[in-house]
Each structure stands twice: as C-alpha cells, then as structure tokens.
Design an enzyme around this catalytic site. Structure first.
Site, PDB file in Angstrom:
ATOM      1  N   HIS C  70       0.764  -0.550   0.043  1.00 43.56           N
ATOM      2  CA  HIS C  70       0.375   0.223  -0.490  1.00 43.56           C
ATOM      3  C   HIS C  70       1.007   1.354   0.157  1.00 43.56           C
ATOM      4  O   HIS C  70       1.561   2.176   1.121  1.00 43.56           O
ATOM      5  CB  HIS C  70      -0.658  -0.503   0.858  1.00 43.56           C
ATOM      6  N   LEU C  73       2.404   6.471  -5.196  1.00 46.32           N
ATOM      7  CA  LEU C  73       3.778   6.633  -6.300  1.00 46.32           C
ATOM      8  C   LEU C  73       3.483   8.267  -6.649  1.00 46.32           C
ATOM      9  O   LEU C  73       4.286   8.713  -7.636  1.00 46.32           O
ATOM     10  CB  LEU C  73       4.139   5.732  -6.725  1.00 46.32           C
ATOM     11  N   ASN C 104      -4.986   5.891  -7.330  1.00 51.47           N
ATOM     12  CA  ASN C 104      -5.600   7.467  -7.323  1.00 51.47           C
ATOM     13  C   ASN C 104      -4.296   8.661  -8.451  1.00 51.47           C
ATOM     14  O   ASN C 104      -3.608   9.675  -7.625  1.00 51.47           O
ATOM     15  CB  ASN C 104      -5.760   8.084  -5.808  1.00 51.47           C
ATOM     16  N   ASP C 162      -8.424   3.334  -2.868  1.00 50.62           N
ATOM     17  CA  ASP C 162      -8.105   3.949  -1.940  1.00 50.62           C
ATOM     18  C   ASP C 162      -8.076   5.418  -1.785  1.00 50.62           C
ATOM     19  O   ASP C 162      -7.343   6.318  -2.946  1.00 50.62           O
ATOM     20  CB  ASP C 162      -6.799   3.332  -1.660  1.00 50.62           C
ATOM     21  N   HIS C 189     -11.018   0.652   1.328  1.00 50.71           N
ATOM     22  CA  HIS C 189     -10.660   2.212   1.970  1.00 50.71           C
ATOM     23  C   HIS C 189     -12.321   2.548   2.678  1.00 50.71           C
ATOM     24  O   HIS C 189     -13.167   2.941   2.022  1.00 50.71           O
ATOM     25  CB  HIS C 189      -9.985   3.516   1.498  1.00 50.71           C
ATOM     26  N   HIS C 242      -4.996  -0.059   6.026  1.00 51.89           N
ATOM     27  CA  HIS C 242      -5.448   1.005   7.177  1.00 51.89           C
ATOM     28  C   HIS C 242      -6.194   0.518   7.788  1.00 51.89           C
ATOM     29  O   HIS C 242      -7.041   1.848   8.366  1.00 51.89           O
ATOM     30  CB  HIS C 242      -5.457   2.122   6.232  1.00 51.89           C
ATOM     31  N   ASP C 315       1.311   2.382   4.031  1.00 57.81           N
ATOM     32  CA  ASP C 315       0.076   3.986   3.453  1.00 57.81           C
ATOM     33  C   ASP C 315       1.397   5.311   3.011  1.00 57.81           C
ATOM     34  O   ASP C 315       0.958   6.095   3.040  1.00 57.81           O
ATOM     35  CB  ASP C 315      -1.219   4.245   4.614  1.00 57.81           C
ATOM     36  N   HIS C 319       3.169  13.996   0.252  1.00 56.79           N
ATOM     37  CA  HIS C 319       2.907  15.200  -0.220  1.00 56.79           C
ATOM     38  C   HIS C 319       4.428  16.681  -0.850  1.00 56.79           C
ATOM     39  O   HIS C 319       5.371  16.659   0.526  1.00 56.79           O
ATOM     40  CB  HIS C 319       2.331  15.943   0.719  1.00 56.79           C
TER      41      HIS C 319
END
Lengths: 176, 302, 437
Positions: C70, C73, C104, C162, C189, C242, C315, C319
């Site tokens: 999980h 990238l 995503n 997710d 999720h 998660h 996870d 950012h």
C-alpha cells in the site's frame, strides 16, 4: 551600597514647606488642583492635600494620572509595567494644575504627564512639585517646587520609600 | 507574550494582567479625547478572511485609540485570490512591515499558523471553531466588573457549544479559575466528551437555575440544514432564554451574549432588555480589553 | 561482481528457514547459501582485488526484500509530490524491494494504458519491483466498474479506490463478484463519508478542545462491517486497508473466526502514534483514517500479535511541502512512510509484541500471498532479493535526508533503532551502511 538621603521627619518637613510654597505662589487655594503621577506622586499629592486642608480648611480637587500611555519610550519589544487606572474626577479647564511626582530625572515623565493633561483639557497653568531632583535633564523642564536637589551619577539609583506602600518613609541612594 | 493565539496558551497570571490593564483603558474610553499616543507610528492590519463587522469594528477602534495606523484587509473566502495560500498572503503582508496582525479565519489553528510564521504580534480574532480569545477576555472582564471576581462562580454556557470558538475560549479561561461550568443545549450541539470540570445538561432550567452567569451563544441559522436542530422555533421553545426564567434564575444572575443575538431564537426581548442582561456592557468592554491585549504584546526580536 | 556475505542471521518465512548462513551473490543471482557458522570472519567487509566484495555480517540479519502492498507513488499526475524514481528509491532505503502503488493518480489507474505507463516508468527509472493496483471504479467515482480483467492482464495485482470508499453497496458487491472471477483481491478503504464529512482528526475530547471537526471511529467500522458482510455474501476475498480502530479489529476478528476470506493491514503510524501527535495543529500527523487513541493503538498491537492484522503496509503518502504548510483543516492527508516503516515496526519486536519471524511475515510473505505475487525468498539460483539489517543501529530521523520527495513525516527528529544497511535487488546492490569500500 545604600545611603539614606532623607528620613521620615525630613520628608515631612519638605512636604510642609512645599505646601506653603504652593499656597504662597498661588495666593491661596483658588483654582488649584493636585494631580499625582502614579505611583509615588499619588501619595505625595495626598499628603500635600491633607496639609492644605489643615491650613486652609478645605479640600482641593485631586486626581491620579498614569502616564504609561504617553511615554516616549514604550518599547514594543519590552515588557510592560502594570498600569493603574487614571482618575481625574473634575474638569481641568482653567485650573492651576500642580503635578506631583517623587523624582525628577530626565524630564521625560513630566513631558508625558503634560501631554496627557493637555488631552484632558486646557489648564490655565501647569506647575510641578517634586520630592527629589537628581539632575541629568534631557528636556527643558524644571520644577516649581523642589524638595531636595541631589546631584547623582547616572549609574546610581534613587529609591523612594513611602509608608503607604513600603510601611516606611525614606529616600535612599543606591550605588552599584 | 508575542501573540494572543488562544486562551489555551496563556496563564491565569497573564489573564489577570490583561484584565487589570483593560481597567486602565476603560478609563481612557470615558475621556473627551479617547485616544492615547501610546503606539504612534506602529501599524496594525486587520486580516479578516471571514466577514465580521462587529469584531473588526471593535479591533479597529481599539487600534485607533492606541494611535496605531490601521489597514483593513478583508477577504471573504469566496474572493480569495485562487491559488494564494495563507502563507503567501502572510509573506506579502509582512513586506508592508506591520507590527500587529489581527486575524479572523475559518480554519481552526490558522492564528497559530500565522503566529508561527511571522515576527509580528498576532492576535486571534477567531479561528474556525477553535478560539476567540479576546471575546473570552472581555467576557471575563465584564463578569469581574459585576461580580467582583471569577473564583467561586457557577457559569452556564447555553447553545451551540461544538461549533463555538467563544465557548472554547471561555471554557479555557474559566477553567484557569475556580469555576463550575455547565454546557446546556441539545445533544447534537454539545460535545460527547468533556473535561472533568464541566457538566452537561440537556435541560435549560436544570442547567441554569444555580448559575451566577448565563452565557448564551449565537445559533448559526444554517445549523438547521445540517439537521443539528429541527427548527429555530423548536430551539427557542426548548432552549431559548425567556421571561419565565426570572422565576427560577438566581436573584443576582447575569445574562451575557457575544452578539449578534437572534431575538426569538436564543433569547427573548424580555430578557435581552432587562437589567440582568449585560450585553451592551460587553461591547464597550470589548474595546478596552482589545486595547489592553494589543498594548501588552511584545514583538519578537529578529 | 561477486558478493559474499558471511555469517548473517537469516530469517526467511518464504522457505521457512532461520539460522546463520553465508550467501554468495553473482550477477544478481544467489549462487550459494551455506548454512552454519563459518569460522574466521573478517573484521570488516572489504573489496578484494579480484572484484569480490566480502561482507562480514556477523551480528546482522538478512530478511527477504520487504513488500509494501500500500503505497502512493503519485506518478502520473502529481510528480511534485513523488515520482516512480524517487518513490522506489525511498522504498530501497527503507528495505522494500517490492511496492504496490495505489490507483489515485491523474489520470486514475482505471485503464491498461495507465498501468502500462507505470510499469514502463518503473522498468526505466525505478529501483525496485512495482506492482500497480487498479481502480475498482472508473475515476474512483464509485459508479461504474473499471476494466478489471484488462487491468489484471496489464499487470495490476489488486483493485482499490483507496482514498475514497465505494459508497454504493451494490457496486461494491458487484466489484467483489467480478474481482473474484479475475482472481485478484479488492482492497477496501473503509470510510462512511457521511459520518466523516468535514472531519480532519479523530473525534473525541481532543478534537473538541482543538476546535477541529472529528471523524468518529464508527465511520471506519460501519464500512468494515459492510464489507465483511459483502465478502461473506459474495465469498470473494477482501483486504481491509489501513485499520485504525479497536472496533474494526473486533469485526475482522469475528470474520476470521467464521473463516471468511478477509485479510487486513495496519500502518506503522497507527501502532506508534495517537491523536496527541496532532496537538499544536501538526499537519504532518494529519492522515486518513486519523490517528486514534491509546486504546485503539493497544488493540492494534494485540491484533498484530494475534494475526488478526496480517500485514504491515506503509500507506506511503508523500506530499509537497506547500500542501502541509497550511492551516490544519486545509492540509493534505498522509504520511511519507517508506523510510521509517521498518524501524518503527522493529520496535514491536523490541517491545516483545511480535517475534522477528512474525514481523517479517507481515512485511513479506503475507502481502505476497494476498496479492499472489510469486516470491521465492532466499533460494539458490533465484534472484537476489533481500536486505541486510542492523537491528541495533541507532539513528535519528531527518526528513531532509529522505530519498522520497515527500518530507511529510511526524517522526522527524525521532531516535529510532534498526536500519537497513544493504539492499539486494537483482543486479542492483544498494549500500546504505556508510562503510567505505
């Protein structure tokens, strides 16, 4: 090192003399008011007022002035001192205002006090009474009534104890 | 103290210092000339990301009476330039060399964010649902004026607690004194988990009958849409403070409201206009309290 | 080049072997595994003139390369947050040789073109194996199923929306039925968007005091319950992503007791941190699901021990700085996790919650089984895919040193124990030991 400059009796005698000088200069109590500068000046003004009452049989108007808001050395970076509410419960227009302070030094506090008074009204006259004048004036200001002139060095300190706050009357010179 | 970000961050002693200083400023506000030259030559900017006429006016008056130069930078959230972050806005403002930043923002923690990122003194004028510290300070100042003290008082806070920054700041402030706090309102507007010095009451009468101070909070009219309450009418019927409260309130209990109040929702006119209500006194005290806060902050050495 | 590793303690859940061994790697292939302690270990590792690197790994551990099922990238579309190149580099320095990337991206990995793009990029620029995870629904919108069969053929190993739950239960039911036929699991999720609406941290006293809108634990648990019921209904495998709450664990435990095809993962931050990490509006601790309470954290540790939670995943959600340097409620969710995951997980061993073997299972063989990724472990004549770890290595996290572009970690400045010194991945050999050759 501490050295006592004035004791209780001496302070009393000085205040009695200043009271007489005020009455003499102003030819009585007409239009006179007293304004004590926080903190020491307030108690000195109260004592002078009492002595006037003993002599003349009447209470002259009296006010309390905290000059913090008018200081020219308010430092946005510095810690502020505690402020007491100002209380001038009468009109000062046309009055002869006697400012009372404990120590006259650079003259900046007196300047601040005069500015503050001007915002309260238009007095006929402002006079200044101080217990101690220690010199080192930075502004063209002098007292009308001086208790005692004490030449000092800049690194010395004058500490005024009054029984209303400290439980004793004494003026002390502190030398580092 | 460089900033006033929240009551959470300051001590009881600092609160008392602010209240004492506010007393001196309240005297200034009674003079003919209500302006003192204290902060002449310094600049304040009122940075309002949420519309608020009252708070901004109160701050602006406080600033002007301290002789600050005042800039108003009001941006309703809708008109914020797309893409500019709060950080960038802040850096732009910093280049104007301002000394005080008063900020109102819809995000909780925004005031701390600004304070952490600027050398200027920052005052939180309300951040999201976090805090509105000057409101709590002026409330405390008003209570002390009437009651003489905070210690030993029982205070009921009525209304939309979970969405209220006023409630939080008051909770933090009152918790630093020896007070008993009760949150009163519908379960959908009260937190489920509260600090140990707080009790919860869903019943208005039970919640306020022993109170020395009843603080009402504004009900945001849009709460009805979020299904927090069925209708404003029902809210007023069950939790609105109405004339019948005179029969069970303590004889010397006072009623407060941070404004603007909705008559017929949180409070009836009978109460709002009664001598119990110190709502207008709160407004005057707001200016003195804000002057005191601005006066006492000290800029960080750069 | 030939590399010989002497006297390492090998823990390999794939081959079910554990003990001291010396391993020889030539041209990316394990050519020899000699079990048992070899006398006369060199003091330090050294490179001979004959182009042979010998590593004295006495006191060090060898594990199969870790698998992160999980991770985000961010490529394509969000290359300012992370790229396949930097993300896989971060994986390597964290000890992961295989990572699965979530769908995503922009465009969303809901069609084979995107899957091909990711795999091609990974081949060209990546340092480790990358297995994409395809979207369950087109555009992650929760409305229409994506082309799962074609995605599977292109190389996706699982399906997940997710970041977003599949809100519509009927769509989720069909996705499970469909994915079952394809043979790849759905990774869910779990979040009830109505209950979590506007929330930015765990709901409770702390969120009230900070004036932040809370996300109740029930927002997760309601959906975990639904997904378990749907898995039971469709008999299709489901993997719960998660897991952060005690209540979710209780639901998963019951499902496992019923022998339903339910598996679950948690992440290092959920067994290391609580909502207290958010205090002071620390945006680096903002993550979805949010950090919970002490009670939840303890339940998660217990569930790892009891194998209710099968997998530790990172996870990894990198950012850009600007997306975290904003007021808390505006900040992006996520923690850059690849480079701290192993050290944080080793703490579970040090604290006696898991033994080393159990921990390595959750980081290697268990995710491989769930995703049906063929991994052989440490075997002669197979690809070198393992790491050498110093369990006692003390280091301080400095986010500036991260290989990941995402410096968003709540662990910056933490003192951790245990670190990967060398990663072997085929012909690639990464030396993070700081030793000079």
């Amino acid at each position: 090192m501490e050295k006592e400059l004035l004791n209780y009796e001496e302070i009393e005698r000085i205040l009695t003399r200043i009271t007489y000088e005020i009455l003499e200069k102003n030819k009585g109590t007409e239009d006179i008011c007293l304004i004590g500068i926080v903190t020491g000046g307030v108690y000195l003004a109260e004592r002078i007022r009492k002595k006037i009452k003993e002599n003349e049989g009447l209470n002259v108007p009296m006010g309390i002035l905290d000059i913090s808001f008018y200081r020219d050395d308010i430092n946005i970076k510095g810690k502020k001192k505690e402020i007491k509410p100002t209380n001038i419960p009468f009109q000062i227009d046309g009055k002869k205002v006697v400012l009372v302070d404990d120590v006259l030094y650079t003259g900046r506090s007196t300047r601040a006090a005069m500015d503050a008074l001007m915002d309260f009204g238009r007095p006929a006259e402002i006079q200044l009474a101080v217990l101690i004048d220690r010199g080192h004036r930075e502004l063209p200001i002098m007292a009308n009534y001086t208790g005692k002139y004490i030449p000092t060095a800049r690194n010395e300190k004058i500490k005024v104890y009054l029984k209303e706050i400290s439980g004793k009357d004494s003026v002390v010179l502190i030398t580092q | 103290m460089k900033d006033l970000v929240g009551i959470k961050e300051i001590s009881r002693q600092e609160i008392e210092e602010i209240l004492n200083t506010a007393r001196a400023f309240k005297e200034v506000l009674t003079r003919d000339i209500k302006k003192v030259p204290t902060l002449r030559g310094k600049t304040a900017i009122n940075l309002f990301f949420e519309p608020s006429t009252r708070t901004r006016t109160s701050f602006e008056l406080a600033e002007k009476r301290l002789s600050l130069d005042v800039l108003n930078f009001s941006v309703s959230t809708s008109s914020v330039v797309k893409g500019e972050t709060l950080y960038d806005t802040l850096k732009t403002i910093e280049s104007y060399n301002v000394d005080y930043i008063v900020i109102r923002h819809s995000a909780s923690g925004a005031a701390k964010f600004v304070a952490d990122n600027t050398p200027a003194c920052v005052i939180n004028a309300g951040d999201g649902t976090n805090e509105h510290p000057t409101q709590a300070l002026l409330d405390a100042f008003s209570i002390v004026e009437v009651k003489g003290k905070l210690d030993g008082l029982k205070i009921a806070i009525v209304g939309d607690i979970i969405h209220s920054r006023v409630a939080r700041s008051n909770l933090y402030l009152l918790s630093k004194f020896d007070t008993e706090i009760t949150f009163v309102g519908p379960p959908t507007l009260l937190p489920s988990d509260v600090p140990s010095n707080v009790s919860i009451s869903y019943d208005l009468k039970k919640g306020i009958k022993d109170a020395d101070v009843v603080m009402l909070l504004r009900i945001q009219l849009e709460r009805q849409k979020g299904a927090f309450i069925p209708s404003l009418k029902e809210y007023f019927h069950v939790w609105g403070l109405k004339g019948d409260a005179f029969s069970y309130l303590k004889k010397d209990a006072i009623v407060m409201h941070p404004g603007p109040m909705n008559r017929g929702v949180e409070i009836s006119s009978e109460i709002a206009d009664s001598p119990r209500s110190i709502i207008l006194r709160q407004v005057t005290n707001g200016i003195a309290t804000r002057m005191a806060v601005i006066y006492l902050l000290t800029r960080r050495e750069v | 080049m030939k590399i010989i590793i002497h006297n390492a303690w090998v823990v390999d859940p794939f081959t079910d072997k554990e003990g001291v061994a010396s391993i020889t790697v030539e041209e990316g292939i394990i050519t020899k595994i000699q079990w048992g302690k070899k006398e006369k270990g060199e003091k330090k590792h050294k490179k001979n003139s004959s182009n042979i690197l010998e590593i004295n790994a006495h006191g060090l551990y060898i594990f199969p390369g870790l698998i992160d099922m999980h991770a985000h990238l961010r490529e394509p579309g969000f290359e300012h947050k992370e790229t396949i190149r930097t993300g896989t580099k971060a994986a390597i320095s964290g000890g992961f040789t295989t990572i699965c990337c979530m769908a995503n991206t922009n465009p969303v990995n809901d069609n084979p073109e995107v899957t091909y793009y990711i795999l091609a990029k990974a081949r060209e620029e990546g340092c480790c194996d990358v297995y994409p995870i395809g979207a369950i629904t087109k555009g992650l919108k929760g409305e229409e199923l994506s082309e799962m069969a074609m995605l599977r053929e292109a190389g996706c190993v699982a399906f997940s929306d997710d970041g977003m739950p599949v809100t519509n239960s009927l769509i989720m039911k069909r996705a499970l039925e469909y994915s079952k036929a394809i043979g790849s699991p759905i990774i869910s999720h779990c979040e009830d968007l109505a209950l979590s609406e506007g929330g930015v941290m765990n709901e409770g006293k702390m969120s009230f005091l900070l004036g932040l809108k809370g996300i109740p634990r029930e927002a997760e648990e309601v959906m975990v319950a639904r997904d378990i019921l749907l898995s039971k209904y469709t008999k299709a495998p489901i993997h719960i992503a998660h897991v952060s709450t005690k209540g979710a664990i209780e639901l998963i435990k019951r499902a496992k007791e019923e022998n339903l095809p339910v598996t679950a993962e948690t992440c290092p931050h959920y067994f290391t941190l609580t909502e207290k990490a958010v205090d002071g509006y620390k945006t680096d601790a903002k993550v979805n699901p949010p950090l919970r309470t002490e009670e939840d954290m303890e339940a998660i540790k217990e569930a790892l021990k009891e194998d209710i939670l099968d997998v530790i995943a990172t996870d990894h959600a990198p950012h850009h700085e600007g997306e975290k340097k904003v007021p808390f409620q505006e900040a992006a969710n996520g923690i850059s996790g690849l480079e701290t995951a192993l050290s944080l997980s080793l703490k579970l061993v040090k604290d006696g919650i898991l033994n080393l073997r159990q921990l390595i299972e959750k980081l290697t063989v268990n995710p491989a089984k769930i995703l049906k990724i063929s991994k052989k472990g440490l075997k002669e004549n197979s690809e070198a895919d393992f790491i050498i770890v110093d369990l006692g290595y003390k280091w301080k996290v400095n986010k500036k040193d991260f290989a990941s572009l995402g410096k968003n970690t709540p662990f910056d400045g933490w003192n951790l124990e245990g670190k990967v010194l060398y990663t072997f991945k085929g012909k690639k050999f990464f030396d993070m030991s700081g030793e000079k050759n």
